[in-house]
Design an enzyme around this catalytic site. Structure first.
Site, PDB file in Angstrom:
ATOM      1  N   THR A 117       0.817  -1.217   0.000  1.00 29.09           N
ATOM      2  CA  THR A 117       0.000   0.000   0.000  1.00 29.09           C
ATOM      3  C   THR A 117       0.853   1.271   0.000  1.00 29.09           C
ATOM      4  O   THR A 117       2.055   1.221   0.206  1.00 29.09           O
ATOM      5  CB  THR A 117      -0.921   0.018   1.236  1.00 29.09           C
ATOM      6  OG1 THR A 117      -0.138  -0.298   2.379  1.00 29.09           O
ATOM      7  CG2 THR A 117      -2.033  -0.968   1.093  1.00 29.09           C
ATOM      8  N   ASP A 118       0.191   2.409  -0.230  1.00 29.34           N
ATOM      9  CA  ASP A 118       0.872   3.712  -0.270  1.00 29.34           C
ATOM     10  C   ASP A 118       0.849   4.390   1.087  1.00 29.34           C
ATOM     11  O   ASP A 118       0.758   5.609   1.177  1.00 29.34           O
ATOM     12  CB  ASP A 118       0.186   4.639  -1.275  1.00 29.34           C
ATOM     13  CG  ASP A 118       0.062   4.025  -2.634  1.00 29.34           C
ATOM     14  OD1 ASP A 118       1.078   3.539  -3.138  1.00 29.34           O
ATOM     15  OD2 ASP A 118      -1.048   4.025  -3.199  1.00 29.34           O
ATOM     16  N   SER A 127       1.263   8.651   4.914  1.00 24.65           N
ATOM     17  CA  SER A 127       0.617   8.607   3.624  1.00 24.65           C
ATOM     18  C   SER A 127       1.683   8.981   2.604  1.00 24.65           C
ATOM     19  O   SER A 127       2.176  10.096   2.619  1.00 24.65           O
ATOM     20  CB  SER A 127      -0.547   9.594   3.580  1.00 24.65           C
ATOM     21  OG  SER A 127      -1.069   9.637   2.282  1.00 24.65           O
ATOM     22  N   ARG A 128       2.073   8.013   1.763  1.00 17.55           N
ATOM     23  CA  ARG A 128       3.241   8.255   0.911  1.00 17.55           C
ATOM     24  C   ARG A 128       2.926   9.141  -0.286  1.00 17.55           C
ATOM     25  O   ARG A 128       3.808   9.781  -0.827  1.00 17.55           O
ATOM     26  CB  ARG A 128       3.811   6.922   0.421  1.00 17.55           C
ATOM     27  CG  ARG A 128       4.558   6.226   1.516  1.00 17.55           C
ATOM     28  CD  ARG A 128       5.092   4.892   1.070  1.00 17.55           C
ATOM     29  NE  ARG A 128       5.232   4.013   2.231  1.00 17.55           N
ATOM     30  CZ  ARG A 128       4.912   2.746   2.243  1.00 17.55           C
ATOM     31  NH1 ARG A 128       4.444   2.171   1.160  1.00 17.55           N
ATOM     32  NH2 ARG A 128       5.064   2.031   3.332  1.00 17.55           N
ATOM     33  N   VAL A 129       1.692   9.163  -0.742  1.00 18.39           N
ATOM     34  CA  VAL A 129       1.386   9.994  -1.910  1.00 18.39           C
ATOM     35  C   VAL A 129       0.350  11.059  -1.617  1.00 18.39           C
ATOM     36  O   VAL A 129       0.165  11.981  -2.395  1.00 18.39           O
ATOM     37  CB  VAL A 129       0.907   9.142  -3.115  1.00 18.39           C
ATOM     38  CG1 VAL A 129       1.995   8.207  -3.562  1.00 18.39           C
ATOM     39  CG2 VAL A 129      -0.352   8.395  -2.791  1.00 18.39           C
TER      40      VAL A 129
END
Lengths: 71, 501
Positions: free
Chosen positions: B334-335, B360-362
């Site tokens: 997951t991101d 939250s990477r994006v």
């Protein structure tokens, strides 16, 4: 998967000698075998159903009625 | 009468009656919903096969001299020796726009007692995820309506954000709250319940109906009493429904509740199929099980139709062990993840999000500029506060600066507390967080902070709607708005002096 080429012919009434001859010629041409076992099966109603290995060639009346039902 | 006869004649004449060729096999072994079949030479992997007259099964194992299938429906009349035939079809679910607002099983059959779903097209359950070229960056936010998430762990449309935590920490509540907040946001929601109690599914559907959320939601349910096959297929059915709406260029949100039970269902099937087992007895392809599912979340480029599928998978951990097999797998796919903790939950932090471990990477690229402006530093400040608070427990006398920092931190974390079924519009969130981080709450007593928040949002909505409108429309807080907001907050504080210390 190992190909097994046993042939089973299902009919409602026994095949006549001439019909059997024709069938043998066709089997020889398509699958290279002449030997087959016959089974009398009133459930197919008419025509013939041939099983070669795990493939069924259905030319029976029941098969056609099923096609009518689903089409 | 003659019309009728001629019509029948025409129909019969038009019917194609041909000699058919079909691959067949016979059942050699049957039990636990799994059948072993000999023959069936031409079967494809994942093909639908017909067992007997009306039972469908899915071919999962193709071996040298037998085929392993799992039955899709319960049938106790199956015997060894029964005939099985191929259908040439892959497993798919019938969908149309009518499916919105319905509760269905993974094969698309209605579970809500209403009419069967009208079928427009069939969507395959297994499909290769959209390619690299067709995809686009995640830039549009998906507002969850939960302050702590929208401010610190923003989720974008097309993102995959994992919700992870022990049982009873409010994982499902985050998913459900997010669905409730999608009203009027032009998002279709798909809620996939895997291995949940039927009473829980009924309760959830009742909640959606009560809040009007069912108008844009589809529920796919494979409950604890359904077969493992059904539970295994449910998430794929969910994403297949989502892809139908994606094709129309719509934004879709899918919630998988939860993938731990999905992995367990797949483990059951795999063990019964006698596949070799690996770590924690899961089969070797359990990573691919989830990665191929979550890869289907995407945001498509306008050239390829646009639209997005956002995925919020849920994973339940045992005793906060995030390094177990399935949690680590899904974390890496997951991101980002929202990590919920029992200790925080028990100490009254709701949602019980551990800010330090959640990322939250994006999503930050998708966060609203206004929110970024007010909440940019909050994450760090909050982490510092938690550390300081733990340290401060041991010492009695603190210098004024530390005390002020602690007071501010306590108010900010109180402001982030929120009932899960009361999502908050993003402009209200921005105003409240602005007030908390800029010291407008410092003089409010801690017990009355929640009340302050409630009254202040009501006040802003009623007396200063222009400010909220500007926050929403401008995309960032312009100077005039900021001044107006400061003035409004000061006025409000003056009116409600009873809330102050």
């Amino acid at each position: 998967m190992a190909k097994n080429t046993s042939v089973v012919v299902e009919t409602v009434v026994p095949l006549s000698t001439q019909q059997a001859q024709t069938l043998k010629a066709m089997l020889k041409k398509s699958f290279g075998t002449e030997s087959y076992t016959t089974e009398l099966n009133p459930e197919i109603l008419g025509g013939v159903r041939v099983r070669v290995g795990s493939t069924v060639y259905d030319a029976s009346l029941r098969g056609k009625l099923e096609q009518l039902r689903t089409s | 009468m003659t019309d009728f006869l001629s019509e029948i004649k025409k129909q019969l004449a038009g019917a194609k009656l041909e000699t058919t060729k079909q691959s067949v096999g016979t059942i050699t072994n049957f039990g636990d919903g799994i059948a072993t079949i000999s023959g069936l030479d031409d079967v494809m992997l994942g093909e639908l096969v017909l067992v007997g007259k009306d039972t469908f099964a899915l071919a999962l194992n193709l071996k040298k001299d037998n085929v392993g299938v799992v039955l899709l429906t319960e049938n106790r009349d199956i015997r060894a020796g029964d005939t099985v035939q191929t259908t040439g079809r892959l497993l798919s679910i019938g969908v149309s726009d009518d499916i919105v607002g319905r509760v269905v099983d993974p094969l698309g059959r209605a579970l809500d007692g209403k009419a069967p779903i009208a079928v427009k097209t069939y969507q395959p359950l297994e499909k290769v995820a959209p390619g690299v070229i067709t995809r686009k960056m995640v830039t549009v936010p998906l507002q969850t309506g939960i302050k702590a998430i929208d401010a610190m762990i923003p989720v974008g449309r097309g993102q995959r954000e994992l919700i992870i935590g022990d049982r009873g920490t409010g994982k499902s509540s985050i998913g459900l709250g997010t669905i409730l907040n999608q009203r009027g946001q032009n998002v279709i929601c798909v809620y996939v319940a895997i291995g949940q109690k039927r009473s829980y599914v009924a309760q959830t559907v009742a909640l959606f109906e009560k809040t009007g959320s069912m108008d844009y939601t589809v529920v796919v349910a494979a409950t604890a009493s359904d077969s493992a096959t059904s539970q295994f297929l449910a998430p794929y059915a969910g994403v297949a429904i989502a892809e139908y709406f994606l094709k129309q260029g719509k934004d879709v949100l899918v919630i998988y509740d939860d993938l731990s039970k999905h992995a367990v269902a797949y483990r059951e099937i795999s063990l019964l199929l006698r596949r070799p087992s690996g770590r924690e007895a899961y089969p070797g392809d359990v990573f691919y099980l989830h990665s191929r599912l979550l890869e289907r979340a995407c945001r498509l480029d306008e050239k390829y139709g646009g639209g997005s599928i956002t995925a919020l998978p849920i994973i339940e951990t045992q005793a906060s062990d995030v390094s177990a097999f399935i949690p680590t797998n899904v974390i890496s796919i997951t991101d980002g993840q929202i990590y919920l903790e029992t200790d925080l939950f028990n100490s009254g932090v709701k949602p019980a999000i551990n800010v330090g471990l959640s990322v939250s990477r994006v999503g930050s690229a998708a966060q609203l500029k206004t929110m970024k402006q007010v909440a940019g530093k909050m994450r760090l400040d909050l982490a510092q506060y938690r550390e300081l608070a733990a340290f401060a427990q041991f010492s009695s006398d603190l210098d004024a600066k530390t005390k002020a920092q602690l007071d501010r931190g306590a108010r900010v974390s109180t402001i982030l507390n929120q009932d899960w079924d009361k999502p908050m519009p993003v402009e209200d969130q921005v105003a409240v967080i602005y007030a908390a981080t800029n010291g407008y709450l410092d003089s409010v007593s801690l017990e009355k902070t929640r009340m302050w928040e409630e009254l202040a949002t009501m006040y802003l909505k009623a007396d200063e709607p222009a400010i909220l409108k500007s926050i929403k429309a401008e995309g960032k807080i312009i100077e005039d708005t900021e001044k107006a907001l400061q003035k409004a907050l000061t006025t409000f504080n003056d009116i409600h002096s009873e809330l102050h210390l």
